[in-house]
Design an enzyme around this catalytic site. Structure first.
Site, PDB file in Angstrom:
ATOM      1  N   ASP A  16       0.971  -1.152  -0.079  1.00 16.23           N
ATOM      2  CA  ASP A  16      -0.259  -0.050   0.180  1.00 16.23           C
ATOM      3  C   ASP A  16       0.989   1.500  -0.002  1.00 16.23           C
ATOM      4  O   ASP A  16       2.056   1.445   1.004  1.00 16.23           O
ATOM      5  CB  ASP A  16      -1.110   0.427   1.116  1.00 16.23           C
ATOM      6  CG  ASP A  16      -2.083   0.870   1.581  1.00 16.23           C
ATOM      7  OD1 ASP A  16      -2.541   1.308   0.113  1.00 16.23           O
ATOM      8  OD2 ASP A  16      -2.880   1.079   2.069  1.00 16.23           O
ATOM      9  N   HIS A  33       2.617   3.295  -9.011  1.00 12.14           N
ATOM     10  CA  HIS A  33       1.975   1.615  -8.895  1.00 12.14           C
ATOM     11  C   HIS A  33       3.769   1.722  -9.723  1.00 12.14           C
ATOM     12  O   HIS A  33       3.834   0.649  -9.429  1.00 12.14           O
ATOM     13  CB  HIS A  33       0.693   1.776 -10.321  1.00 12.14           C
ATOM     14  CG  HIS A  33       0.251   2.026  -9.567  1.00 12.14           C
ATOM     15  ND1 HIS A  33      -0.785   1.166  -7.863  1.00 12.14           N
ATOM     16  CD2 HIS A  33      -1.004   2.851 -10.472  1.00 12.14           C
ATOM     17  CE1 HIS A  33      -1.628   2.293  -7.838  1.00 12.14           C
ATOM     18  NE2 HIS A  33      -2.138   2.735  -8.945  1.00 12.14           N
ATOM     19  N   LEU A 127      10.167 -21.009  -4.505  1.00 10.30           N
ATOM     20  CA  LEU A 127       9.212 -19.813  -4.274  1.00 10.30           C
ATOM     21  C   LEU A 127       8.036 -20.176  -4.791  1.00 10.30           C
ATOM     22  O   LEU A 127       7.264 -19.873  -5.791  1.00 10.30           O
ATOM     23  CB  LEU A 127       9.785 -18.790  -4.295  1.00 10.30           C
ATOM     24  CG  LEU A 127       9.211 -17.726  -4.025  1.00 10.30           C
ATOM     25  CD1 LEU A 127       8.148 -17.411  -2.577  1.00 10.30           C
ATOM     26  CD2 LEU A 127       8.999 -15.967  -4.124  1.00 10.30           C
TER      27      LEU A 127
END
Ligand code: IPE
Ligand code: IPE
Ligand code: MG
Length: 240
Positions: A16, A33, A127
Site C-alpha cells: 500500500d 504503481h 518459491l
C-alpha cells in the site's frame, strides 16, 4: 540478523502507498504503481533467495474497481508488463506463480498474461509467488460456503463434516495447498486488513511500517522478518 532456520513459511504483503508516493513527487498515480511493481520484483527476488516457501502479494482488491477506469486499466497494463519482463527470470529461479482471486473479470490481455505465467511455472518447486488479483476475502469465503453447500446438497458430506479443514480446502489458498500466512506486512502506515485473507490470518503476526510501498526494500523486508522472529506465538496456548 535473520535466523535462516526459523523463516516464516508464508509471508503475505499488503503493498500500500503507491498513490501517496506519487503524490509526494507530483507524479501521476500510474508512476506510483510503476515504482511499486519494481519494489515488488525486488521482494520476490529476496524471498526466493532467502528460501521462503510462499509469498503472497495483494495487488488488486475486489474493492479497487471503485477507482477510475484509467487507474484500473493502468494497473492491469503493468501486470502484463511484469509478466512480459519477468517471466523468464521467475522460471530461471524455479519460482511458481499463482493467482488468488477471480480472474474471469480481468481485461482479456491481463487474463492471458497471468494464465501464461501460471501455466509456464506450474511445475516449478521453489518459491510459490501468489498474486492476489481481484481478490476479496469475503468473496473467497462466500465461494467456499457455496462449495460446501453444494457438497451437502449432493449428499457427499454430512453436517458434522463441515470443519476447519474442509473450509480451508475450499478457499482459493486451499485449492492451491497454500498454508496460512505466518507474517502479514502492510506498508504506508495503514493498520487494517482491507478484505485480505481474513480466515487465513487468524494467527498471523502483523508488521506495520510507515514506508510507502515503492520505497520498501529487501533490507526492510528482512527487518520485518527479524521482527517476526522476535515474537512469541502462542496460538492460544501457554508459553513453553
Ligand atoms: C496500493 O497503493 C496499490 C493498490 C491498491 C492497487 P494505493 O494506490 O492504494 O496507494 P495509496 O493508498 O493511494 O497511497
Ligand atoms: C489494499 O489497499 C489493497 C491492495 C493493496 C491491493 P487499498 O489502498 O485498496 O486499501 P484501503 O482502501 O486503504 O483500505
Ligand atoms: Mg491504498
Amino acid at each position: 540478523m535473520i535466523d535462516k532456520n526459523r523463516l516464516p513459511g508464508h509471508v503475505a504483503v499488503i503493498m500500500d502507498g503507491n498513490g501517496r508516493w506519487a503524490k509526494k513527487r507530483n507524479l501521476p498515480r500510474a508512476a506510483g504503481h510503476n515504482a511499486g511493481m519494481k519494489a515488488m520484483r525486488e521482494i520476490v527476488r529476496r524471498a526466493s533467495d532467502l528460501g521462503i516457501g510462499y509469498l503472497t502479494v495483494y495487488a488488486f482488491s475486489t474493492e479497487n474497481w471503485k477507482r477510475s477506469v484509467e487507474e484500473v486499466s493502468g494497473i492491469f497494463k503493468l501486470l502484463v508488463m511484469f509478466v512480459t519482463s519477468d517471466l523468464r527470470e521467475l522460471k530461471e529461479n524455479n519460482v511458481r506463480m499463482n493467482i488468488l482471486g477471480d480472474c474471469s473479470k480481468l481485461p482479456e490481455d491481463a487474463k492471458k498474461s497471468v494464465e501464461r505465467a501460471v501455466s509456464e511455472t506450474e511445475s516449478n518447486t521453489g518459491l510459490m509467488f501468489n498474486v492476489a488479483l481481484n481478490y476479496g476475502s469475503r468473496e473467497e469465503m462466500l465461494n467456499a460456503v457455496k462449495e460446501i453447500a453444494q457438497k451437502y446438497k449432493n449428499e457427499d458430506i454430512e453436517l458434522d463434516d463441515i470443519s476447519d479443514e474442509l473450509m480451508d480446502s475450499c478457499l482459493y489458498t486451499g485449492h492451491l495447498g497454500i498454508p496460512d500466512p505466518d507474517l502479514i506486512i502492510r506498508t504506508s502506515g495503514e493498520k487494517r486488513l482491507s478484505n485480505f485473507l481474513m480466515w487465513q490470518a487468524s494467527y498471523s503476526e502483523f508488521v506495520f511500517t510507515d514506508t510507502l510501498w515503492p520505497d520498501f526494500t529487501p533490507e526492510e523486508f528482512e527487518r520485518c522478518i527479524e521482527e517476526y522472529q522476535s515474537r512469541d506465538r502462542r496460538f492460544g496456548g501457554r508459553r513453553k
